[in-house]
Design an enzyme around this catalytic site. Structure first.
Site, PDB file in Angstrom:
ATOM      1  N   CYS A  82      10.360  -6.078 -68.968  1.00 31.64           N
ATOM      2  CA  CYS A  82      11.267  -5.093 -68.228  1.00 31.64           C
ATOM      3  C   CYS A  82      10.403  -3.580 -68.174  1.00 31.64           C
ATOM      4  O   CYS A  82       9.765  -3.554 -69.244  1.00 31.64           O
ATOM      5  CB  CYS A  82      11.782  -4.443 -69.623  1.00 31.64           C
ATOM      6  SG  CYS A  82      13.264  -3.572 -69.124  1.00 31.64           S
ATOM      7  N   CYS A 118      11.329  -0.821 -71.234  1.00 39.15           N
ATOM      8  CA  CYS A 118      10.715  -1.069 -72.160  1.00 39.15           C
ATOM      9  C   CYS A 118      10.244  -2.030 -72.648  1.00 39.15           C
ATOM     10  O   CYS A 118       9.675  -1.870 -74.077  1.00 39.15           O
ATOM     11  CB  CYS A 118      13.133  -1.655 -72.738  1.00 39.15           C
ATOM     12  SG  CYS A 118      13.222  -2.621 -73.171  1.00 39.15           S
ATOM     13  N   CYS A 143      18.927  -5.972 -69.454  1.00 38.42           N
ATOM     14  CA  CYS A 143      17.677  -6.225 -70.551  1.00 38.42           C
ATOM     15  C   CYS A 143      18.308  -5.740 -71.431  1.00 38.42           C
ATOM     16  O   CYS A 143      19.607  -5.500 -71.896  1.00 38.42           O
ATOM     17  CB  CYS A 143      16.584  -4.751 -70.146  1.00 38.42           C
ATOM     18  SG  CYS A 143      15.356  -4.737 -71.533  1.00 38.42           S
ATOM     19  N   CYS A 202      17.132  -2.188 -73.469  1.00 39.65           N
ATOM     20  CA  CYS A 202      18.184  -0.724 -73.670  1.00 39.65           C
ATOM     21  C   CYS A 202      18.804  -1.050 -72.712  1.00 39.65           C
ATOM     22  O   CYS A 202      19.241   0.696 -71.958  1.00 39.65           O
ATOM     23  CB  CYS A 202      15.715  -0.322 -72.196  1.00 39.65           C
ATOM     24  SG  CYS A 202      15.631  -0.848 -70.870  1.00 39.65           S
ATOM     25  N   CYS A 213      17.747 -13.185 -60.407  1.00 32.01           N
ATOM     26  CA  CYS A 213      17.563 -13.094 -59.154  1.00 32.01           C
ATOM     27  C   CYS A 213      17.718 -11.648 -59.316  1.00 32.01           C
ATOM     28  O   CYS A 213      18.544 -10.423 -59.814  1.00 32.01           O
ATOM     29  CB  CYS A 213      19.039 -13.117 -58.129  1.00 32.01           C
ATOM     30  SG  CYS A 213      18.111 -12.169 -56.304  1.00 32.01           S
TER      31      CYS A 213
HETATM   32 ZN    ZN Z   1      14.333  -2.783 -70.736  1.00 35.85          ZN
END
Ligand code: ZN
Length: 132
Positions: free
Chosen positions: A48, A51, A97, A100, A120
Site C-alpha cells: 500500500c 501505509c 487496504c 489504512c 483490478c
Molecule cells: Zn494502506
C-alpha cells in the site's frame, strides 16, 4: 494484524501526492495504460503506497489486458477489505487496504484460476518492493 491506521484528511493530503490522494482517499481511478505497474513483470511485493501494508505478490499478477495491474488474490485475505460499491450505476466490489482504508481498486468475478477473481488495482495505490 496490527492496529488500523487512522489519519485526518489533512494528514493524508500532506503525506500523499495529489495523484495518490485522489485515488486512495477520494476513490479515484487512474486512466488505463498509464500507471507505473500495469505492464510490470518485476518480481516483488506490492505494498500500500499510503501505509506499507503488504497487499499483493507479483506471482499472482497476470495480464488482464485492462490497462490496470491485475491480481487473482491478495497476499492475505485480511490484508484487504471489500465493500459493495453501487456508484456510477454499476454493481462493483470495492477493494481497500485493510490497514489504512485506502481505496485500491475493484474486484471482479472474471479472473483466472485458481480464484476466478480479478483484483483490478490502481498503480498509484501500490508500491513495488523487492522480496526480502
Ligand atoms: Zn494502506
Amino acid at each position: 494484524m496490527s492496529k488500523k491506521i487512522e489519519k485526518t484528511e489533512e494528514e493524508w493530503k500532506k503525506e500523499l501526492t495529489p495523484e495518490q490522494y485522489y485515488v486512495c482517499r477520494n476513490k479515484g481511478t487512474e486512466p488505463p495504460f498509464t500507471g507505473q505497474y500495469y505492464n510490470s513483470k518485476q518480481p516483488g511485493i506490492f505494498k500500500c503506497v499510503a501505509c506499507g501494508n503488504e497487499l499483493f505478490d507479483s506471482t499472482t499478477k497476470y495480464e488482464s489486458g485492462t490497462g490496470w495491474p491485475s491480481f487473482y488474490q491478495p497476499i492475505a485475505q485480511e490484508n484487504v477489505e471489500t465493500e459493495d460499491d453501487h456508484t456510477h450505476g454499476m454493481r462493483r466490489t470495492e477493494v481497500m487496504c485493510g490497514k489504512c482504508g485506502a481505496h485500491l481498486g475493484h474486484v471482479f468475478p472474471d479472473g483466472p484460476r485458481p480464484t476466478g477473481l480479478r483484483y483490478c488495482i490502481n498503480s498509484v495505490a501500490l508500491k513495488l518492493e523487492d522480496k526480502k
